[in-house]
Design a protein around this motif. Structure first.
Motif, PDB file in Angstrom:
ATOM      1  N   ILE A 172     -11.249 -36.076  66.679  1.00 51.00           N
ATOM      2  CA  ILE A 172     -10.529 -35.803  68.051  1.00 51.00           C
ATOM      3  C   ILE A 172     -11.700 -35.143  68.911  1.00 51.00           C
ATOM      4  O   ILE A 172     -11.595 -34.451  70.075  1.00 51.00           O
ATOM      5  N   ARG A 212      -6.443 -34.927  73.286  1.00 46.16           N
ATOM      6  CA  ARG A 212      -5.871 -34.304  71.897  1.00 46.16           C
ATOM      7  C   ARG A 212      -6.432 -32.871  71.502  1.00 46.16           C
ATOM      8  O   ARG A 212      -5.890 -32.087  70.998  1.00 46.16           O
ATOM      9  N   ASP A 237     -11.993 -35.997  72.910  1.00 46.44           N
ATOM     10  CA  ASP A 237     -10.981 -36.444  73.104  1.00 46.44           C
ATOM     11  C   ASP A 237     -10.020 -35.434  74.192  1.00 46.44           C
ATOM     12  O   ASP A 237      -9.624 -34.516  73.713  1.00 46.44           O
ATOM     13  N   LEU A 265      -1.088 -31.074  65.196  1.00 46.15           N
ATOM     14  CA  LEU A 265      -2.011 -31.659  66.323  1.00 46.15           C
ATOM     15  C   LEU A 265      -3.335 -32.021  65.660  1.00 46.15           C
ATOM     16  O   LEU A 265      -4.112 -32.787  66.398  1.00 46.15           O
TER      17      LEU A 265
END
Length: 704
Positions: A356, A362, A359, A339
């Motif tokens: 990320i 995410r 985000d 991830l």
């Protein structure tokens, strides 16, 4: 607190109507009641004014429509005493006495006036004198003579202080602590800090209680109220001032309260599950986490940052506060690697990296996956931009929401923490409070707060697991007055007293000057030679102890030299017929302790355990426990000493007899409470041996 006074305190805290007696100060209070939104009637009493704050005045207390639930009294001292008696006779609930000139002036006129004020109040709830008053943010009542801040979302912290200005300053803080009550207790002439604690813990809107303590009036009553809070799961956070020599004097002159021993207050807080803080900022931050996020059940923390530096600071600070950042499980690490960006290192605290950052798609699975391992609390480090520099604010907000949702799903207390206190703006703070995430200001303050509350959560969990958990933390009632008659018995008799209790002592005997050498020979060398008569409480400092004597000649020479030295230095001693205590030298111990038991006139029976021998002076390594204390409580106290590493076995060395040590100390603690004649025991040093313990020197003081 009597049942009648308690009922009146509840009337005062949540009044239906308010009377204001005075002039300019009463007008300010009328304005504060209006500003906070008090919906009940306000009745000013002033014979010289037609109205105060838009409310029509009555000329006399007797002209009030009915007995008021709450009164703000701001008139000179003698007039205040007279007014208090009239209010008592008409059945008023309680009074905030803003007037000064009472017990804070010390013995004499001021103390006498305070006694007359208390007598005039009867069973009314009297706050003060020499106090600011009460703010009830829940029911919107402000018996407060200054402009004040503070907001309330329907729940919050209740704070009781002994300083009026500090209480005002706390309401003005730009830290978004939800408030339920603010009480300035002043001199505590009738209502004491512990009385407020007892009542506030029962208010459902109160989630945590903050105390600014200069001195306590009744330790046992305070302890019962604090244990009530512990059982209810409402953390108590204490800012104790007056710990320095100057601060103690200022405390006494300020409110007439005695500051007391700082070590004993520390022992009290430790026993009752009270978080101790050092600054007002830390008081607010700790309360804020407890009120908004809740109390962690333990010390396992999950940390998130978008900066390697932030992750390192979290880990470094947590290490000193008993917090743990456990590494994710291997299966969790595998999921996280899928991830996170390739540049991220899976660790706790986790730097999830800038690719990320912000985000909203995410980041949520990263945090949810991480928290699935199970933690007691979680924190994310975010320093929001200055107002006006808002381009990046949506990215911060995305991370905040992702973090908050994941924490809520995992059911763990959560906080957003700014590295610097000022880097969390009010809009963001208010938003975080609204979603149940604590807006923590300062990374150091955050770790302090979580560490303190995690300790309380763990303690409460242990207490709940024991049928008598709360009972074991109650204090003994046995106390002595400071001027009680007592006598200290000689070392030989003191050791015999301890020996009867099962404490080991060196083999020894008393001898006259002429027989010292032969007695030493019979005991076996090497020996210690100590002057037994005339009595000296501290023989080492007086030069009345010689150790390691290996033959008869050495004993005789040491006795001659000792008497000559004492005769030259201590003309107050009668050395015509001296006697000596001669003891066989004990084997080398694993560790040396100082153990002192005494009956403090305020705190009751106590036990102090410290590094003993020469280390007692070289190291500040001591811990105090209040009695009664069982083996587990004494063991936990010893574990906080640096010398505990020697007892456990340091760097491959053999350890001491921990079971024997704990058994001896538990027995001493129990006997000290149960005996009717013991005033003080000091053992220094107490040798901790591979098997058992030996009292090398001891002083025992008995009630006369």
């Amino acid at each position: 607190m009597t049942p009648a006074r308690r009922r009146n305190l509840e009337r005062l805290l949540r009044p239906r109507h308010v009377a204001l007696i005075g002039g300019r100060d009463a007008e300010i209070v009328a304005g504060e009641c209006r500003r906070i939104g008090f919906a009940g009637p306000v009745w000013p009493v002033n014979p010289k004014r037609p109205e105060i704050g838009g409310h029509r005045c009555v000329a006399r207390i007797e002209d009030l429509p009915e007995a008021p639930d709450a009164v703000f009294l701001a008139v000179p001292r003698e007039a205040a005493i007279e007014a208090t008696a009239k209010l008592r006779d008409m059945g008023a609930g309680g009074i905030v006495c803003y007037a000064a000139g009472f017990g804070e002036l010390g013995p004499g006129e001021g103390r006498d006036a305070e006694e007359r004020l208390v007598a005039a109040a009867g069973e009314m709830a009297l706050v003060g004198p020499n106090c600011y008053g009460i703010i009830n943010f829940i029911d919107r009542v402000a018996l407060w003579p200054f402009a004040r801040g503070g907001t309330c979302p329907g729940y919050g912290a209740a704070i009781v202080t002994q300083s009026g200005m500090l209480s005002s300053d706390l309401t003005m803080s730009q830290r978004s602590l939800p408030f339920a009550y603010m009480i300035s207790a002043g001199n505590q002439a009738a209502l004491r800090l512990e009385d407020f604690l007892e009542v506030l813990v029962e208010q459902k809107e109160v989630r945590a209680i903050g105390l600014h303590i200069e001195g306590l009036k009744d330790i046992s009553v305070f302890a019962e109220a604090a244990l009530k809070a512990l059982a209810a799961g409402k953390p108590v956070v204490a800012l104790k001032t007056g710990t320095s020599s100057i601060g103690a004097k200022l405390t006494e002159s300020h409110t007439g309260s005695l500051a007391g021993s700082d070590a004993l207050y520390g022992a009290l807080f430790n026993r009752l599950g009270i978080v101790r803080v050092a600054t007002p900022a830390q008081l607010i931050e700790t309360l804020k986490f407890g009120v908004v996020a809740g109390v962690p059940r333990g010390s396992r923390v999950a940390g998130f940052t978008c900066s390697g530096g932030g992750a390192t600071m979290l880990a470094d600070l947590a290490e000193t506060k008993g917090l743990q950042f456990p590494a994710p499980a291997e299966s969790t690490k595998t999921k996280l690697r899928g991830l996170l960006p390739p540049i991220a290192t899976v660790s706790n605290p986790l730097d999830y990296t800038t690719p990320i950052w912000g985000d909203a798609a995410r980041l949520p699975p990263v945090i949810s996956t991480f928290l699935a391992d199970g933690y007691d609390s979680t924190v994310i480090v975010q320093d929001y931009p200055l107002p006006g520099i808002d381009e990046s604010k949506p990215y911060y907000r995305n991370d905040t929401v992702s973090f908050a949702n994941a924490a809520k799903q995992a059911g763990v207390p959560a906080a957003v923490c700014s590295t610097l206190p000022e880097n969390l703006d009010q809009e963001t703070r208010d938003f975080l409070v609204s979603i149940g995430v604590a807006p923590m200001q300062g990374i150091g303050e955050t770790i302090e707060a979580i560490g303190g509350l995690a300790w309380v959560g763990g303690l409460r969990r242990r207490v709940e697991a024991e049928p008598s958990g709360i009972d074991k933390r109650r204090l003994a009632r046995r106390k002595f007055t400071a001027d009680a008659l007592h006598r200290t018995i000689g070392e030989r008799d003191g050791k015999r007293y301890l020996q009867k209790l099962g404490i080991g002592v060196p083999k020894g005997a008393l001898a006259h000057f002429e027989t010292a050498g032969s007695v030493a020979f019979d005991l076996g060398f090497p020996v210690a030679l100590k002057l037994a008569e005339p009595f000296l409480a501290h023989k080492t400092e007086a030069g009345a102890v010689v150790l390691g004597l290996a033959c008869v000649e050495a004993v005789d020479a040491a006795a001659v030299a000792m008497l000559a030295r004492l005769a030259a230095q201590r003309t107050d001693l009668d050395l015509a017929h001296p006697r000596f205590l001669i003891e066989r030298m004990a084997a080398k111990p694993v560790a040396e302790l100082l153990v002192g038991l005494r009956a403090d006139p305020v705190f009751g029976p106590t036990m102090t355990i410290a590094s003993g021998g020469v280390l007692a002076e070289l190291l500040v390594d001591a811990v105090t426990v209040l009695l009664p204390s069982d083996r587990a409580q004494i063991g936990e106290a010893i574990s906080r000493l640096r010398v505990s590493k020697l007892i456990a076995g340091y760097r491959g060395q053999s350890g001491g007899d921990t079971d024997g040590l704990l058994g001896a100390l538990e027995m001493l603690a129990h006997h000290f409470i149960e005996s009717g004649d013991l005033v003080e025991i000091e053992i220094n040093p107490l040798f901790v041996m591979p098997s058992g313990v030996v009292a090398i020197d001891a002083l025992v003081t008995l009630a006369d």
